[in-house]
Design a protein around this motif. Sequence first.
Motif, PDB file in Angstrom:
ATOM      1  N   VAL A  31     -26.970 -90.767-131.670  1.00 38.78           N
ATOM      2  CA  VAL A  31     -28.213 -90.098-132.060  1.00 38.78           C
ATOM      3  C   VAL A  31     -28.782 -89.312-130.886  1.00 38.78           C
ATOM      4  O   VAL A  31     -29.208 -88.163-131.025  1.00 38.78           O
ATOM      5  CB  VAL A  31     -29.245 -91.122-132.579  1.00 38.78           C
ATOM      6  N   ASP A  32     -28.786 -89.939-129.709  1.00 36.78           N
ATOM      7  CA  ASP A  32     -29.308 -89.258-128.517  1.00 36.78           C
ATOM      8  C   ASP A  32     -28.563 -87.956-128.236  1.00 36.78           C
ATOM      9  O   ASP A  32     -29.181 -86.914-127.981  1.00 36.78           O
ATOM     10  CB  ASP A  32     -29.200 -90.177-127.296  1.00 36.78           C
ATOM     11  N   LEU A  33     -27.236 -88.017-128.273  1.00 43.46           N
ATOM     12  CA  LEU A  33     -26.429 -86.852-127.893  1.00 43.46           C
ATOM     13  C   LEU A  33     -26.374 -85.789-128.976  1.00 43.46           C
ATOM     14  O   LEU A  33     -26.535 -84.592-128.697  1.00 43.46           O
ATOM     15  CB  LEU A  33     -25.000 -87.297-127.553  1.00 43.46           C
ATOM     16  N   SER A  34     -26.120 -86.203-130.207  1.00 43.71           N
ATOM     17  CA  SER A  34     -25.831 -85.217-131.259  1.00 43.71           C
ATOM     18  C   SER A  34     -27.014 -84.890-132.162  1.00 43.71           C
ATOM     19  O   SER A  34     -26.926 -83.958-132.962  1.00 43.71           O
ATOM     20  CB  SER A  34     -24.651 -85.701-132.116  1.00 43.71           C
ATOM     21  N   GLU A  35     -28.089 -85.630-132.045  1.00 46.84           N
ATOM     22  CA  GLU A  35     -29.279 -85.333-132.853  1.00 46.84           C
ATOM     23  C   GLU A  35     -30.428 -84.861-131.943  1.00 46.84           C
ATOM     24  O   GLU A  35     -30.908 -83.736-132.054  1.00 46.84           O
ATOM     25  CB  GLU A  35     -29.720 -86.586-133.631  1.00 46.84           C
ATOM     26  N   ILE A  36     -30.833 -85.717-131.020  1.00 49.50           N
ATOM     27  CA  ILE A  36     -32.024 -85.436-130.211  1.00 49.50           C
ATOM     28  C   ILE A  36     -31.753 -84.388-129.133  1.00 49.50           C
ATOM     29  O   ILE A  36     -32.465 -83.390-129.025  1.00 49.50           O
ATOM     30  CB  ILE A  36     -32.558 -86.740-129.588  1.00 49.50           C
ATOM     31  N   LYS A  37     -30.719 -84.610-128.329  1.00 50.20           N
ATOM     32  CA  LYS A  37     -30.464 -83.711-127.198  1.00 50.20           C
ATOM     33  C   LYS A  37     -30.158 -82.292-127.656  1.00 50.20           C
ATOM     34  O   LYS A  37     -30.590 -81.316-127.024  1.00 50.20           O
ATOM     35  CB  LYS A  37     -29.312 -84.253-126.344  1.00 50.20           C
ATOM     36  N   MET A  45     -16.098 -89.427-134.202  1.00 55.01           N
ATOM     37  CA  MET A  45     -17.530 -89.297-133.954  1.00 55.01           C
ATOM     38  C   MET A  45     -18.247 -89.073-135.282  1.00 55.01           C
ATOM     39  O   MET A  45     -17.809 -88.293-136.118  1.00 55.01           O
ATOM     40  CB  MET A  45     -17.794 -88.101-133.036  1.00 55.01           C
ATOM     41  N   ASN A  46     -19.340 -89.769-135.469  1.00 55.38           N
ATOM     42  CA  ASN A  46     -20.138 -89.643-136.700  1.00 55.38           C
ATOM     43  C   ASN A  46     -19.327 -90.020-137.932  1.00 55.38           C
ATOM     44  O   ASN A  46     -19.569 -89.538-139.030  1.00 55.38           O
ATOM     45  CB  ASN A  46     -20.690 -88.227-136.844  1.00 55.38           C
ATOM     46  N   PHE A  79     -25.825 -84.742-139.978  1.00 58.95           N
ATOM     47  CA  PHE A  79     -26.613 -84.794-138.747  1.00 58.95           C
ATOM     48  C   PHE A  79     -28.041 -84.499-139.187  1.00 58.95           C
ATOM     49  O   PHE A  79     -28.546 -83.392-138.994  1.00 58.95           O
ATOM     50  CB  PHE A  79     -26.111 -83.768-137.728  1.00 58.95           C
ATOM     51  N   PRO A  80     -28.689 -85.477-139.798  1.00 54.86           N
ATOM     52  CA  PRO A  80     -29.902 -85.196-140.567  1.00 54.86           C
ATOM     53  C   PRO A  80     -31.075 -84.670-139.753  1.00 54.86           C
ATOM     54  O   PRO A  80     -31.859 -83.856-140.249  1.00 54.86           O
ATOM     55  CB  PRO A  80     -30.239 -86.553-141.200  1.00 54.86           C
TER      56      PRO A  80
END
Length: 466
Positions: free
Chosen positions: A60-66, A239-240, A117-118
């Motif tokens: 979540v940190d890498l692919s959503e938030i960052k 991944m995911n 990747f909501p």
Amino acid sequence: MNPYQTIFEDQQKHFLKEIKNSTAKERIAKLKKLRSWIFSHRQEIRNAVYKDFKKPAVGVDLSEIKVVLNEIDVATGNLKKWMKPKKVPTPITFLGTKSWIEYEAKGVALILAPWNFPFQLTIGPLVSAIAAGNCAVVKPSEMSEHTSDLMKSMISDLFDESEVTVVLGDYKVSESLLKLPFDHIFFTGSPQVGKIVMNAAAKNLTSVTLELGGQNPVVVDETARIKDAAKRLIYGKFMNNGQSCVSVNTVYVHKSKQDELVTELKSELSKAFPGDAFKNEDYARTINEKHFQRVKNLSVDAVEKGAEIITGSTFDEEDCYIAPTILNNVPREANICNEEIFGPVMPIQSYENIEDVVSEINNKEKPLALYVFSQTKKNINYILKNTSSGTTAINETTWQFGQKHLPFGGVNSSGMGKSHGHHGFMAFTNERSMLKQKNGFTIAQLVHPPYTKSVKWIVDLIVKYL
């Protein structure tokens, strides 16, 4: 009356009155507030995405938030430059005029987002819409309901409904929204639904950005560094849970390297998800039962048609769990080799001639991503010059998506238009051509009617020499 007509009309009025001529400073302030909210609610975002399909916090940190924070940082750092009018040269036949390009907001945008990747694929396009000075109606996926609820709360905290609003619901909500004459539609999803969106947009002559998907092929040639390739393929496939539009699909490996690659893939998979993947907190789940059954059927069909199970191919329907699966020597007629997988199954095929692989790639729709593992420029250049794809990575997978200075998007069936950074800003922007003529006599008057002999002579001169 359309149930969303009032929201749409309120945003139209608000755009014309308050937003259309907003300054870079005002837009940057909004984006910074959004950034602050995201950073201070990081754990809530992690929790919501985990509830939707057990995505690990690091993912979540890498692919959503960052990714979203990158979008905001690029926009806030460059917005003044992006908005600045651009002067263009004046041809000799236009002497006396001044010409330039104004970058103006399109108006009220509709953002239709997916579930895989909501957070990122909803808020990323919204960042571009805000940076470009638009109002927006955002429709996230009902399949990732926890993340959708959180985003609705976030947008309610940060924006008035007349500027940005989140609308929740299923496909019927999308159908209603698509009937409205938005100024731009940004859709992320499957090519099948993309066609529906484009057809609806055509009725209002609305511009569209379509971020779709496709069968992303991988070529591993006889010169590839197999250990590196295996490590990066495992990441790019699982991944995911393989639920990514740039995820690895069919892997074409040179016959001389097939056994070595299969061995290394097994080794790297065991390192990435040691022990029982079902109990591994780093391994996500398929989003719902419908998609679970679809991916399971692809795997079962491939095995029934002769594919060799290297690892995985076990399932738990109650938990929507599909074990990370590698299938070797998958026959070309297997369904998994002829559609986007969007799940944790990696089919492998061997080849002997690079020309045959390129021919097979070209016999399918143009992919969103193409991956090449090779140490020879000859093979790399041959593949690149004889194929087409939205994105390409050499000796890597998926990371081209996260490079914040690259445009992202497909070609033909894998997408239309580009996103990220300046390219995302331009997707929501109208390039307005501007020309200002001087007072009094102008060169243009030399070719006004009546078309006398002298006028014809001037026109002939212009055609021949100017």
